[in-house]
Write a protein that holds these residues in place. Structure first.
Motif, mmCIF file in Angstrom:
data_model
loop_
_atom_site.group_PDB
_atom_site.id
_atom_site.type_symbol
_atom_site.label_atom_id
_atom_site.label_comp_id
_atom_site.label_asym_id
_atom_site.label_seq_id
_atom_site.Cartn_x
_atom_site.Cartn_y
_atom_site.Cartn_z
ATOM 1 N N PRO A 109 0.786 -1.230 0.000
ATOM 2 C CA PRO A 109 0.000 0.000 0.000
ATOM 3 C C PRO A 109 0.821 1.284 0.000
ATOM 4 O O PRO A 109 0.276 2.330 -0.296
ATOM 5 N N GLY A 110 2.089 1.240 0.291
ATOM 6 C CA GLY A 110 2.847 2.492 0.389
ATOM 7 C C GLY A 110 4.072 2.486 -0.494
ATOM 8 O O GLY A 110 5.162 2.815 -0.035
ATOM 9 N N MET A 165 -6.367 -13.382 9.673
ATOM 10 C CA MET A 165 -6.182 -11.957 9.423
ATOM 11 C C MET A 165 -7.084 -11.539 8.278
ATOM 12 O O MET A 165 -6.854 -11.877 7.132
ATOM 13 N N MET A 167 -8.729 -9.286 5.510
ATOM 14 C CA MET A 167 -8.234 -8.183 4.703
ATOM 15 C C MET A 167 -9.254 -7.708 3.688
ATOM 16 O O MET A 167 -8.933 -6.932 2.810
ATOM 17 N N PRO A 173 -6.353 -0.272 3.829
ATOM 18 C CA PRO A 173 -5.309 0.386 3.039
ATOM 19 C C PRO A 173 -4.942 -0.408 1.791
ATOM 20 O O PRO A 173 -4.170 0.068 0.960
ATOM 21 N N PHE A 174 -5.508 -1.603 1.643
ATOM 22 C CA PHE A 174 -5.099 -2.478 0.540
ATOM 23 C C PHE A 174 -6.092 -2.403 -0.604
ATOM 24 O O PHE A 174 -7.257 -2.770 -0.455
ATOM 25 N N ILE B 311 -0.919 6.669 4.189
ATOM 26 C CA ILE B 311 0.013 5.546 4.110
ATOM 27 C C ILE B 311 1.430 6.108 4.103
ATOM 28 O O ILE B 311 1.768 6.947 3.271
ATOM 29 N N LEU B 316 5.546 -0.721 11.224
ATOM 30 C CA LEU B 316 5.897 -1.632 12.328
ATOM 31 C C LEU B 316 7.255 -2.281 12.144
ATOM 32 O O LEU B 316 7.822 -2.813 13.111
ATOM 33 N N GLY B 354 1.451 1.946 7.853
ATOM 34 C CA GLY B 354 2.737 1.789 7.206
ATOM 35 C C GLY B 354 2.614 1.097 5.858
ATOM 36 O O GLY B 354 1.506 0.792 5.409
ATOM 37 N N LEU B 356 3.580 -1.899 4.938
ATOM 38 C CA LEU B 356 3.652 -3.359 4.904
ATOM 39 C C LEU B 356 2.315 -3.977 4.515
ATOM 40 O O LEU B 356 1.261 -3.452 4.832
ATOM 41 N N THR B 358 0.289 -5.962 5.651
ATOM 42 C CA THR B 358 -0.395 -6.624 6.761
ATOM 43 C C THR B 358 -1.236 -5.607 7.510
ATOM 44 O O THR B 358 -0.778 -4.478 7.749
ATOM 45 N N PRO B 359 -2.450 -5.992 7.868
ATOM 46 C CA PRO B 359 -3.312 -5.066 8.617
ATOM 47 C C PRO B 359 -2.737 -4.711 9.988
ATOM 48 O O PRO B 359 -3.231 -3.791 10.644
ATOM 49 N N LEU B 360 -1.715 -5.424 10.437
ATOM 50 C CA LEU B 360 -1.091 -5.086 11.715
ATOM 51 C C LEU B 360 -0.334 -3.776 11.655
ATOM 52 O O LEU B 360 -0.028 -3.177 12.694
ATOM 53 N N ARG B 362 -0.201 -0.518 11.577
ATOM 54 C CA ARG B 362 -0.999 0.678 11.805
ATOM 55 C C ARG B 362 -0.341 1.504 12.906
ATOM 56 O O ARG B 362 -0.210 1.057 14.033
#
Lengths: 409, 409
Positions: A109-110, A165, A167, A173-174, B311, B316, B354, B356, B358-360, B362
């Motif tokens: 996403p970034g 997880m 999504m 953000p994805f 973003i 993390l 961030g 990455l 992964t939804p983690l 944040r």
């Protein structure tokens, strides 16, 4: 006593000293130069890839590098899969070393401008995650004189039930929300970019076949709808991944045969298939998690207020997920064993902790093991994915773990 | 909208562009060579050390390197403190580069033989964590022809109420249970080792002065009892640390003045003091957390199902704790701000995530910020402790964060 997760099939019925790829653990420790140590058995990865091939004949298999980006492992996996999915410029470099650009896609996403430019220059597919990112990619492509290869990542309306997880089906953000997907596809095609298709990822670490089947069917339906709305046939639909592995007591393996059969039917029925669309599934964890064993040596054994502790030379600095501190709410035990006494009956209940000065550093909480002594090796299984590369290596200043790959014989 | 934690006092009343050590953030980014970036303001550390000195006149101040082992920061901190506490051979090397061996102690439940030998050779104090470790240290000392300097780490009967991480009053890999402490002291003295005293650590990240006072009083009582039982006066009693900093909404700073006054009285009353015992408090987080700011640039801005996402180029992989994935059960927001609009009124609710996949990943969940655009900098505060060195840097293959120290002017 608290339960541990199930051992992967390759290790479950062993007795005596644990063997990895047919070699005893002490051999691997000597070969790697000491402990702590990750051993990755490429034959286990190949076995999983083989099971995929047998059950998903018409579906491409991609490897999501983020699960384990070790170059020596990646070199072994590349010939087993059709594509590699990367999530940063760093991963892109590793992928390009082992696979042609046409087989690589880049999601995340970034993505910074320099990452977009590197991907465009190399000719890999960018899974664009927003309208803004698509615009930046097109601008950079113009500047570089290269037509970017763009797929559209879509945040689906659906979520993968029971996934570790989620999504999809929520603000994310994805990707772009499904209702804006067609407009983005049209604008990409209108801008003259090479539109590569769709990327739809609804969740990860799912063990429930019915949930995966339902999600894949809904993903296909969404792809059809977007193709219809955009008036464009996607060359590829990346259906995401989400295949889980059993980490914890009570977990049962995902029924891949059932998922494969259902997907084959759904693909057969889809109008996109007739129009020439290909499909891919990207798997990280499912391919590599069970191939990895983390070996750590007992440095001390002590009793405190009636609880016995085995203190090892490795811990959450190498295997954060096994300590229960990465994306889990309730800590549960990964499968682990005393490496030279596989299959032996348990003689005591112990907690296995790492050397860090924090109570978080626990690899096994009140687990039943045969009697263990200082110098013995503890094997923590399911260490092939999100282990060495997803842990705070520098925390407390211990050396990184050794990593070694058992090649295909 | 969800609340964020309070800004440290040095930053709380700023307006316009955030200044760190008097220099605007864009200057720091230029000096470091880009984002993401940790800036550590040594003046903030010095201010905390000064507050400690003012309130704990007769207590030694130790820095627990594990909170932030960056060599450039460590070199600045060394002159501000009386001792350094390390937790591995790697940290020991860093400590020896800036402080004499006599001012260094080494704690940690799984010290390997090579770590014990390195400590004995250097002449630093080993805080032994078990009878077995003491025996190994004595054997190694004999082999090296050096009398090891040994302190005894004791697992206290008490726990630090309200601490973020309890380390006493329960079965523990840390130290020997209090009821076995005296026997271990006697055996160390009998073996001819240089007994340096006691290390008693009951918890960390406490904000409740009453709880800290109670724990310190109980720790002193325990030290007296152990000295009595062993018939030995400890040269030093390391009272542990546990001073917390306010990370989250509703947290209030620990009342150091009150803690200092109570400890002064308790020390004054203690028979050990009259017998010549010194005391130390080891602080990591409290000294450095508020000195650090993590700066990350907005790469994309997008809306998904009504939620706005900023973003950023860091997440993390550099600041695991701020994402809520390291030792916390419920994710809460660290203090953060839009770096060029300090003090400006909030214009929107956004989630800061961030790069990455992964939804983690944040950094801020539904926080109120002034309007932000791509290219703007987000500052995440409280980044000085357990940040860069306690995060999974390699995860997803992004470059490590830059780190830069603002020296004392």
């Amino acid at each position: 006593m608290k339960p541990t997760g199930p051992l992967p099939p390759e290790f479950a019925s062993q007795s005596g000293e644990l063997a990895i790829a047919g070699r005893p653990t002490h051999d691997w420790v000597a070969a790697a130069g000491g402990t702590p140590l990750f051993v990755y058995d490429l034959a286990v990865v190949a076995a999983r890839a083989g099971r995929f091939r047998a059950n998903f004949e018409k579906i491409d298999l991609h490897y999501a590098i983020k699960a384990n980006p070790l170059p020596a492992l990646l070199a072994g996996i590349a010939p087993l899969v059709d594509g590699l999915d990367v999530a940063s410029a760093g991963e892109l470099d590793r992928a390009l070393a082992v696979k042609p650009a046409a087989a690589i896609s880049f999601a995340g996403p970034g993505k910074r401008d320099d990452e977009l430019a590197a991907a465009i220059r190399a000719g890999v597919t960018l899974n664009v995650e927003s309208e803004g990112e698509a615009a930046r990619a097109l601008t950079l492509g113009g500047r570089l004189g290269r037509s970017p290869r763009l797929a559209v990542r879509v945040n689906p309306d659906i979520e993968l039930r029971g996934s570790g997880m989620k999504m999809g089906g929520r603000p994310s953000p994805f990707g772009v929300d499904a209702d804006r997907g067609a407009a983005l596809i049209r604008s990409i095609v209108a801008a003259g970019a090479d539109w590569r298709g769709l990327h739809i990822y609804a969740g990860s670490q799912a063990l429930d076949a019915a949930a995966v089947i339902e999600t894949q069917a809904a993903t296909l339906t969404l792809a059809e709808r977007l193709a219809d709305e955009a008036g464009q046939v996607p060359p590829l639909v990346n259906l995401g991944g989400g295949f889980g592995v059993p980490y914890f007591a009570g977990d049962t393996p995902l029924d891949i045969e059932r998922v494969g059969a259902a997907l084959a039917e759904a693909v057969e029925r889809s109008a996109l298939t007739a129009a020439g669309t290909r499909y891919a599934i990207e798997l990280g964890r499912w391919l590599v998690a069970e191939a990895g064993v983390y070996l750590t040596r007992i440095v001390d054994r002590k009793v405190s207020r009636g609880e016995t502790f085995l203190i090892t030379d490795g811990g959450l600095n190498h295997q954060l997920a096994a300590s229960g501190n990465f994306g889990t709410v309730v800590r549960r035990n990964y499968p682990l064993a005393l490496a030279h006494r596989m299959g032996a009956p348990a003689a005591e209940t112990v907690s296995v902790v790492g050397p860090l000065c924090t109570p978080l550093d626990r690899l096994g909480d009140q687990v039943a093991l045969p009697a263990a002594e200082v110098g013995d090796l503890i094997a923590v299984f399911l260490a092939g994915a999100y282990g060495a590369s997803a842990s705070p290596t520098a925390f407390l200043g211990h050396p990184p773990a050794h990593e070694i790959v058992a090649p295909l014989s």
